[in-house]
Write a protein that holds these residues in place. Structure first.
Motif, PDB file in Angstrom:
ATOM      1  N   ILE A 187     -30.724   0.811 -32.941  1.00  0.00           N
ATOM      2  CA  ILE A 187     -30.547  -0.512 -32.343  1.00  0.00           C
ATOM      3  C   ILE A 187     -31.448  -1.464 -33.110  1.00  0.00           C
ATOM      4  O   ILE A 187     -32.648  -1.212 -33.250  1.00  0.00           O
ATOM      5  N   THR A 188     -30.882  -2.537 -33.615  1.00  0.00           N
ATOM      6  CA  THR A 188     -31.647  -3.475 -34.446  1.00  0.00           C
ATOM      7  C   THR A 188     -31.531  -4.880 -33.878  1.00  0.00           C
ATOM      8  O   THR A 188     -30.428  -5.346 -33.581  1.00  0.00           O
ATOM      9  N   ILE A 189     -32.658  -5.545 -33.744  1.00  0.00           N
ATOM     10  CA  ILE A 189     -32.664  -6.954 -33.364  1.00  0.00           C
ATOM     11  C   ILE A 189     -33.269  -7.739 -34.527  1.00  0.00           C
ATOM     12  O   ILE A 189     -34.342  -7.397 -35.030  1.00  0.00           O
ATOM     13  N   SER A 190     -32.550  -8.744 -34.974  1.00  0.00           N
ATOM     14  CA  SER A 190     -32.977  -9.507 -36.139  1.00  0.00           C
ATOM     15  C   SER A 190     -32.773 -10.994 -35.906  1.00  0.00           C
ATOM     16  O   SER A 190     -32.022 -11.394 -35.001  1.00  0.00           O
ATOM     17  N   ALA A 191     -33.436 -11.792 -36.724  1.00  0.00           N
ATOM     18  CA  ALA A 191     -33.307 -13.245 -36.626  1.00  0.00           C
ATOM     19  C   ALA A 191     -33.032 -13.816 -38.011  1.00  0.00           C
ATOM     20  O   ALA A 191     -33.655 -13.401 -38.996  1.00  0.00           O
ATOM     21  N   GLN A 242     -37.828   5.902 -26.722  1.00  0.00           N
ATOM     22  CA  GLN A 242     -38.682   6.716 -27.581  1.00  0.00           C
ATOM     23  C   GLN A 242     -38.398   8.209 -27.481  1.00  0.00           C
ATOM     24  O   GLN A 242     -38.654   8.957 -28.422  1.00  0.00           O
ATOM     25  N   ASP A 243     -37.849   8.682 -26.387  1.00  0.00           N
ATOM     26  CA  ASP A 243     -37.545  10.104 -26.235  1.00  0.00           C
ATOM     27  C   ASP A 243     -36.053  10.396 -26.258  1.00  0.00           C
ATOM     28  O   ASP A 243     -35.618  11.479 -25.864  1.00  0.00           O
ATOM     29  N   THR A 244     -35.259   9.444 -26.727  1.00  0.00           N
ATOM     30  CA  THR A 244     -33.806   9.612 -26.687  1.00  0.00           C
ATOM     31  C   THR A 244     -33.197   9.897 -28.055  1.00  0.00           C
ATOM     32  O   THR A 244     -32.007  10.191 -28.148  1.00  0.00           O
ATOM     33  N   GLY A 245     -33.975   9.774 -29.119  1.00  0.00           N
ATOM     34  CA  GLY A 245     -33.427   9.933 -30.459  1.00  0.00           C
ATOM     35  C   GLY A 245     -32.819   8.670 -31.015  1.00  0.00           C
ATOM     36  O   GLY A 245     -32.251   8.664 -32.114  1.00  0.00           O
ATOM     37  N   VAL A 246     -32.935   7.572 -30.273  1.00  0.00           N
ATOM     38  CA  VAL A 246     -32.451   6.276 -30.739  1.00  0.00           C
ATOM     39  C   VAL A 246     -33.626   5.481 -31.292  1.00  0.00           C
ATOM     40  O   VAL A 246     -34.684   5.393 -30.661  1.00  0.00           O
ATOM     41  N   GLU A 247     -33.448   4.893 -32.469  1.00  0.00           N
ATOM     42  CA  GLU A 247     -34.505   4.088 -33.084  1.00  0.00           C
ATOM     43  C   GLU A 247     -34.281   2.616 -32.761  1.00  0.00           C
ATOM     44  O   GLU A 247     -33.167   2.100 -32.907  1.00  0.00           O
ATOM     45  N   LEU A 248     -35.328   1.933 -32.329  1.00  0.00           N
ATOM     46  CA  LEU A 248     -35.266   0.503 -32.046  1.00  0.00           C
ATOM     47  C   LEU A 248     -36.040  -0.241 -33.122  1.00  0.00           C
ATOM     48  O   LEU A 248     -37.239  -0.042 -33.290  1.00  0.00           O
ATOM     49  N   ARG A 249     -35.357  -1.098 -33.860  1.00  0.00           N
ATOM     50  CA  ARG A 249     -35.966  -1.837 -34.966  1.00  0.00           C
ATOM     51  C   ARG A 249     -35.974  -3.339 -34.698  1.00  0.00           C
ATOM     52  O   ARG A 249     -35.058  -3.876 -34.076  1.00  0.00           O
ATOM     53  N   ALA A 250     -37.001  -4.001 -35.202  1.00  0.00           N
ATOM     54  CA  ALA A 250     -37.064  -5.462 -35.185  1.00  0.00           C
ATOM     55  C   ALA A 250     -37.193  -5.935 -36.622  1.00  0.00           C
ATOM     56  O   ALA A 250     -38.078  -5.492 -37.354  1.00  0.00           O
ATOM     57  N   GLU A 251     -36.295  -6.815 -37.042  1.00  0.00           N
ATOM     58  CA  GLU A 251     -36.295  -7.327 -38.408  1.00  0.00           C
ATOM     59  C   GLU A 251     -36.310  -8.854 -38.357  1.00  0.00           C
ATOM     60  O   GLU A 251     -35.265  -9.509 -38.374  1.00  0.00           O
ATOM     61  N   ASP A 257     -30.007 -17.752 -35.591  1.00  0.00           N
ATOM     62  CA  ASP A 257     -29.163 -16.688 -35.067  1.00  0.00           C
ATOM     63  C   ASP A 257     -30.023 -15.465 -34.789  1.00  0.00           C
ATOM     64  O   ASP A 257     -30.776 -15.018 -35.657  1.00  0.00           O
ATOM     65  N   VAL A 258     -29.904 -14.927 -33.578  1.00  0.00           N
ATOM     66  CA  VAL A 258     -30.575 -13.676 -33.220  1.00  0.00           C
ATOM     67  C   VAL A 258     -29.487 -12.642 -32.972  1.00  0.00           C
ATOM     68  O   VAL A 258     -28.616 -12.840 -32.119  1.00  0.00           O
ATOM     69  N   LEU A 259     -29.528 -11.552 -33.731  1.00  0.00           N
ATOM     70  CA  LEU A 259     -28.484 -10.537 -33.673  1.00  0.00           C
ATOM     71  C   LEU A 259     -29.039  -9.242 -33.085  1.00  0.00           C
ATOM     72  O   LEU A 259     -30.131  -8.802 -33.462  1.00  0.00           O
ATOM     73  N   VAL A 260     -28.279  -8.653 -32.170  1.00  0.00           N
ATOM     74  CA  VAL A 260     -28.604  -7.342 -31.619  1.00  0.00           C
ATOM     75  C   VAL A 260     -27.447  -6.413 -31.966  1.00  0.00           C
ATOM     76  O   VAL A 260     -26.332  -6.579 -31.464  1.00  0.00           O
ATOM     77  N   SER A 261     -27.707  -5.456 -32.850  1.00  0.00           N
ATOM     78  CA  SER A 261     -26.673  -4.523 -33.277  1.00  0.00           C
ATOM     79  C   SER A 261     -27.018  -3.116 -32.812  1.00  0.00           C
ATOM     80  O   SER A 261     -28.192  -2.762 -32.675  1.00  0.00           O
TER      81      SER A 261
END
Length: 213
Positions: A95-99, A51-60, A109-113
Motif C-alpha cells: 500500500i503506497t501513499i504519495s503526493a 505490520q503483522d499481515t505481510g502487507v508493506e505500507l509506504r509513504a513517498e 494530488d495525493v494518491l493511495v494505491s
C-alpha cells in the motif's frame, strides 16, 4: 482490541459526520497546511495495523512541497479513510501513499494505491454512494458505507475531487486532488438534501424488525 476499537470509532465518527452534514453543522476551517505532515500522521496511525499481515505500507512524499490551504482535520480524515479501506481489502503486497505537486495547475494530488482485490468497473461510482458497499458477502468488510461518500464531499467542498482507477484482482489507485488555494472556502458542507434522500433510502431498505428496533 486495537483493530476492533478503531473499527467502532470509525463507525461512530461516520454516523456523527453524516448527522452533522444532514443538519448543515459539519464545519470546515481552512489554513495553510503541510501535506507531508498530514500524510505522515495517517501513515503512523495505520502502520501498526499492517505490520503483522505481510502487507508493506509506504509513504513517498518529496520534500519542499508547497503548503495547501485546507481543513487539516478533514483532509486527514480522507486519507485515513483511504488507508483504512486499502488495509481492509489488501491481503498481500504493498500500500503506497504519495503526493505529487502540479505547478501548472497549482494542484496537489495525493494518491493511495494498493495491490488488493480491486473494484469492477461497473461498481466504481457506486462505492461513493451513501450506505453502499460493493462485492459479495465474502469481500464485504465491517463499515458504515459512508466513508467514501463523506470523503468525496469534503474534497469537492475544497474545490477538489476524489477519483479511483481500479483493476479487479490487481488493486486500486485513489487520487485526492486539491487546489493549493481553493477559489471558494465554504464554512460548512452543504449536501443536506442529498444526505437526507440517502438516509430515507437506507431506512426503506432495512428489514421491518430492524427499522422498528
Amino acid at each position: 482490541i486495537r483493530t476492533s476499537g478503531m473499527q467502532l470509532l470509525g463507525l461512530i465518527n461516520d454516523i456523527l459526520d453524516i448527522s452533522m452534514i444532514e443538519s448543515g453543522e459539519l464545519r470546515l476551517y481552512f489554513s495553510a497546511e503541510d501535506i507531508a505532515e498530514i500524510v505522515d500522521d495517517a501513515v503512523r496511525a495505520h502502520r501498526p495495523l499492517v505490520q503483522d499481515t505481510g502487507v508493506e505500507l509506504r509513504a513517498e512524499v518529496p520534500t519542499g512541497l508547497p503548503h495547501v490551504t485546507c481543513d487539516r482535520r478533514r483532509i486527514g480524515q480522507i486519507l485515513n479513510n483511504l488507508l483504512s479501506n486499502a488495509t481492509k481489502f489488501t491481503d498481500q503486497g504493498v500500500i503506497t501513499i504519495s503526493a505529487v505537486y502540479d505547478p501548472l495547475a497549482a494542484r496537489m494530488d495525493v494518491l493511495v494505491s494498493d495491490t488488493g482485490i480491486g473494484i469492477p468497473n461497473e461498481h466504481i461510482e457506486a462505492i461513493f454512494l451513501e450506505y453502499h458497499q460493493v462485492g459479495g458477502l465474502a469481500h464485504r468488510k465491517q463499515g458504515s458505507g459512508l466513508g467514501l461518500a463523506i470523503a468525496r464531499s469534503i474534497a469537492v467542498h475544497h474545490g477538489g475531487s476524489l477519483a479511483v482507477v481500479s483493476n479487479p484482482g490487481r488493486g486500486s489507485v485513489f487520487t485526492l486532488s486539491l487546489p493549493l488555494d481553493p477559489p471558494r472556502k465554504p464554512t460548512s458542507i452543504d449536501m443536506t438534501a442529498e444526505a437526507v434522500r440517502a438516509s430515507q433510502r437506507f431506512r426503506q431498505t432495512r428489514p421491518p424488525q430492524e427499522a422498528d428496533a
